[in-house]
Write a protein that holds these residues in place. Structure first.
Motif, PDB file in Angstrom:
ATOM      1  N   LYS A 266     -21.798  34.027   5.074  1.00  0.00           N
ATOM      2  CA  LYS A 266     -22.287  33.572   3.767  1.00  0.00           C
ATOM      3  C   LYS A 266     -22.465  34.748   2.806  1.00  0.00           C
ATOM      4  O   LYS A 266     -23.052  35.767   3.174  1.00  0.00           O
ATOM      5  N   ASN A 267     -21.943  34.565   1.615  1.00  0.00           N
ATOM      6  CA  ASN A 267     -22.085  35.562   0.556  1.00  0.00           C
ATOM      7  C   ASN A 267     -22.500  34.855  -0.719  1.00  0.00           C
ATOM      8  O   ASN A 267     -22.161  33.687  -0.936  1.00  0.00           O
ATOM      9  N   SER A 268     -23.202  35.564  -1.583  1.00  0.00           N
ATOM     10  CA  SER A 268     -23.615  34.992  -2.863  1.00  0.00           C
ATOM     11  C   SER A 268     -22.406  34.815  -3.775  1.00  0.00           C
ATOM     12  O   SER A 268     -21.357  35.451  -3.577  1.00  0.00           O
ATOM     13  N   ILE A 269     -22.565  33.974  -4.771  1.00  0.00           N
ATOM     14  CA  ILE A 269     -21.499  33.785  -5.758  1.00  0.00           C
ATOM     15  C   ILE A 269     -21.185  35.117  -6.423  1.00  0.00           C
ATOM     16  O   ILE A 269     -20.014  35.469  -6.606  1.00  0.00           O
ATOM     17  N   THR A 270     -22.206  35.887  -6.758  1.00  0.00           N
ATOM     18  CA  THR A 270     -22.009  37.188  -7.409  1.00  0.00           C
ATOM     19  C   THR A 270     -21.151  38.108  -6.542  1.00  0.00           C
ATOM     20  O   THR A 270     -20.224  38.757  -7.032  1.00  0.00           O
ATOM     21  N   GLU A 271     -21.456  38.164  -5.253  1.00  0.00           N
ATOM     22  CA  GLU A 271     -20.692  39.006  -4.331  1.00  0.00           C
ATOM     23  C   GLU A 271     -19.251  38.520  -4.207  1.00  0.00           C
ATOM     24  O   GLU A 271     -18.312  39.326  -4.224  1.00  0.00           O
ATOM     25  N   LEU A 272     -19.055  37.209  -4.085  1.00  0.00           N
ATOM     26  CA  LEU A 272     -17.705  36.654  -3.966  1.00  0.00           C
ATOM     27  C   LEU A 272     -16.888  36.895  -5.235  1.00  0.00           C
ATOM     28  O   LEU A 272     -15.700  37.222  -5.157  1.00  0.00           O
ATOM     29  N   VAL A 273     -17.520  36.766  -6.392  1.00  0.00           N
ATOM     30  CA  VAL A 273     -16.828  37.039  -7.659  1.00  0.00           C
ATOM     31  C   VAL A 273     -16.357  38.491  -7.670  1.00  0.00           C
ATOM     32  O   VAL A 273     -15.208  38.787  -8.019  1.00  0.00           O
ATOM     33  N   LYS A 274     -17.234  39.394  -7.286  1.00  0.00           N
ATOM     34  CA  LYS A 274     -16.894  40.821  -7.257  1.00  0.00           C
ATOM     35  C   LYS A 274     -15.692  41.074  -6.334  1.00  0.00           C
ATOM     36  O   LYS A 274     -14.739  41.748  -6.710  1.00  0.00           O
ATOM     37  N   ARG A 275     -15.748  40.513  -5.144  1.00  0.00           N
ATOM     38  CA  ARG A 275     -14.671  40.731  -4.173  1.00  0.00           C
ATOM     39  C   ARG A 275     -13.359  40.094  -4.625  1.00  0.00           C
ATOM     40  O   ARG A 275     -12.296  40.703  -4.528  1.00  0.00           O
ATOM     41  N   LEU A 276     -13.423  38.840  -5.064  1.00  0.00           N
ATOM     42  CA  LEU A 276     -12.206  38.113  -5.409  1.00  0.00           C
ATOM     43  C   LEU A 276     -11.573  38.599  -6.708  1.00  0.00           C
ATOM     44  O   LEU A 276     -10.353  38.538  -6.852  1.00  0.00           O
ATOM     45  N   SER A 277     -12.365  39.096  -7.629  1.00  0.00           N
ATOM     46  CA  SER A 277     -11.814  39.613  -8.882  1.00  0.00           C
ATOM     47  C   SER A 277     -10.895  40.794  -8.625  1.00  0.00           C
ATOM     48  O   SER A 277      -9.876  40.950  -9.298  1.00  0.00           O
ATOM     49  N   SER A 278     -11.226  41.591  -7.631  1.00  0.00           N
ATOM     50  CA  SER A 278     -10.397  42.755  -7.320  1.00  0.00           C
ATOM     51  C   SER A 278      -9.209  42.404  -6.414  1.00  0.00           C
ATOM     52  O   SER A 278      -8.322  43.226  -6.217  1.00  0.00           O
ATOM     53  N   GLU A 279      -9.185  41.186  -5.879  1.00  0.00           N
ATOM     54  CA  GLU A 279      -8.098  40.755  -4.988  1.00  0.00           C
ATOM     55  C   GLU A 279      -7.299  39.605  -5.581  1.00  0.00           C
ATOM     56  O   GLU A 279      -6.558  38.921  -4.875  1.00  0.00           O
ATOM     57  N   ARG A 280      -7.442  39.378  -6.852  1.00  0.00           N
ATOM     58  CA  ARG A 280      -6.866  38.203  -7.505  1.00  0.00           C
ATOM     59  C   ARG A 280      -5.372  38.025  -7.210  1.00  0.00           C
ATOM     60  O   ARG A 280      -4.916  36.916  -6.972  1.00  0.00           O
ATOM     61  N   SER A 281      -4.624  39.107  -7.222  1.00  0.00           N
ATOM     62  CA  SER A 281      -3.169  39.001  -7.045  1.00  0.00           C
ATOM     63  C   SER A 281      -2.784  38.480  -5.663  1.00  0.00           C
ATOM     64  O   SER A 281      -1.733  37.855  -5.503  1.00  0.00           O
ATOM     65  N   GLU A 282      -3.631  38.722  -4.653  1.00  0.00           N
ATOM     66  CA  GLU A 282      -3.325  38.246  -3.293  1.00  0.00           C
ATOM     67  C   GLU A 282      -3.930  36.879  -3.000  1.00  0.00           C
ATOM     68  O   GLU A 282      -3.781  36.364  -1.895  1.00  0.00           O
ATOM     69  N   ARG A 283      -4.629  36.310  -3.963  1.00  0.00           N
ATOM     70  CA  ARG A 283      -5.340  35.046  -3.761  1.00  0.00           C
ATOM     71  C   ARG A 283      -4.825  33.998  -4.746  1.00  0.00           C
ATOM     72  O   ARG A 283      -5.329  33.859  -5.852  1.00  0.00           O
ATOM     73  N   PRO A 284      -3.802  33.239  -4.338  1.00  0.00           N
ATOM     74  CA  PRO A 284      -3.197  32.267  -5.263  1.00  0.00           C
ATOM     75  C   PRO A 284      -4.198  31.277  -5.871  1.00  0.00           C
ATOM     76  O   PRO A 284      -4.049  30.876  -7.025  1.00  0.00           O
ATOM     77  N   LEU A 285      -5.225  30.921  -5.122  1.00  0.00           N
ATOM     78  CA  LEU A 285      -6.188  29.933  -5.606  1.00  0.00           C
ATOM     79  C   LEU A 285      -6.974  30.427  -6.820  1.00  0.00           C
ATOM     80  O   LEU A 285      -7.403  29.629  -7.650  1.00  0.00           O
ATOM     81  N   VAL A 286      -7.138  31.732  -6.947  1.00  0.00           N
ATOM     82  CA  VAL A 286      -7.927  32.279  -8.060  1.00  0.00           C
ATOM     83  C   VAL A 286      -7.133  33.171  -9.008  1.00  0.00           C
ATOM     84  O   VAL A 286      -7.706  33.711  -9.953  1.00  0.00           O
ATOM     85  N   GLN A 287      -5.840  33.298  -8.791  1.00  0.00           N
ATOM     86  CA  GLN A 287      -5.093  34.248  -9.620  1.00  0.00           C
ATOM     87  C   GLN A 287      -5.048  33.858 -11.094  1.00  0.00           C
ATOM     88  O   GLN A 287      -4.900  34.715 -11.956  1.00  0.00           O
ATOM     89  N   ASN A 288      -5.215  32.584 -11.416  1.00  0.00           N
ATOM     90  CA  ASN A 288      -5.198  32.154 -12.810  1.00  0.00           C
ATOM     91  C   ASN A 288      -6.589  31.833 -13.354  1.00  0.00           C
ATOM     92  O   ASN A 288      -6.719  31.268 -14.433  1.00  0.00           O
TER      93      ASN A 288
END
Length: 171
Positions: free
Chosen positions: A102-124
């Motif tokens: 479990k991670n907070s929304i803030t932590e997940l946003v931080k992590r996923l924002s830097s991995e956007r290109s490898e994550r099709p679900l959030v790339q747009n």
């Protein structure tokens, strides 16, 4: 020993799973990699060729195959896996060692924002939209994630620290 790691994308399932498996001298399995090997094509190509329903059926079949045929492993599953085809029920029935990372929304946003290109679900998804997008998913999935036998908070912890917490909780 059967250990299943679940949680939202970016929660560290694969990273922590590999470290934990090496530490315990167990096989590390990633459900998506297992599906890709079974289908002989990448997940993206499976979705494009057959659609999500086909993928979810294949995912459920592969999950059950691993849980029934394998004995000693650390398994990382996709963020949506627990939510379909009674997969969470199968996990709960097959092991006492399921862990919701479990991670907070803030932590997940931080992590996923830097991995956007490898994550099709959030790339747009824009930075402004990301917290609401993740929050909505977590709300929808919390019922399933909360059925894991353990919950480990990952915010502001290294993968090694999370791995050590998991080891302390193993049955």
């Amino acid at each position: 020993m059967k250990i299943v790691l679940l949680g939202y994308m970016g929660s560290g399932k694969s990273t922590i799973g590999k470290i934990l498996a090496a530490n315990l001298q167990l096989n590390f399995l990633d459900l998506d990699t297992y599906i890709e090997a079974a289908e002989n094509k990448p997940i993206k190509a499976i979705f494009e060729a057959h659609g999500e329903i086909y993928f979810r059926k294949k995912e459920a079949a592969c999950l059950r195959e691993i849980l029934q045929l394998e004995d000693n492993f650390v398994l990382s599953i996709g963020g949506g896996t627990p939510c379909y085809a009674n997969n969470m029920q199968a996990i709960v029935e097959q092991t006492e060692n399921s862990f919701y990372l479990k991670n907070s929304i803030t932590e997940l946003v931080k992590r996923l924002s830097s991995e956007r290109s490898e994550r099709p679900l959030v790339q747009n998804i824009t930075d402004d939209e990301m917290p609401e997008f993740i929050g909505k998913h977590l709300f929808e999935r919390s019922y399933f994630y909360s059925q894991a036998s353990h919950k480990v908070i990952g915010d502001e912890k290294s993968p090694e620290e999370v791995m050590l917490e998991i080891k302390e909780l193993l049955r």
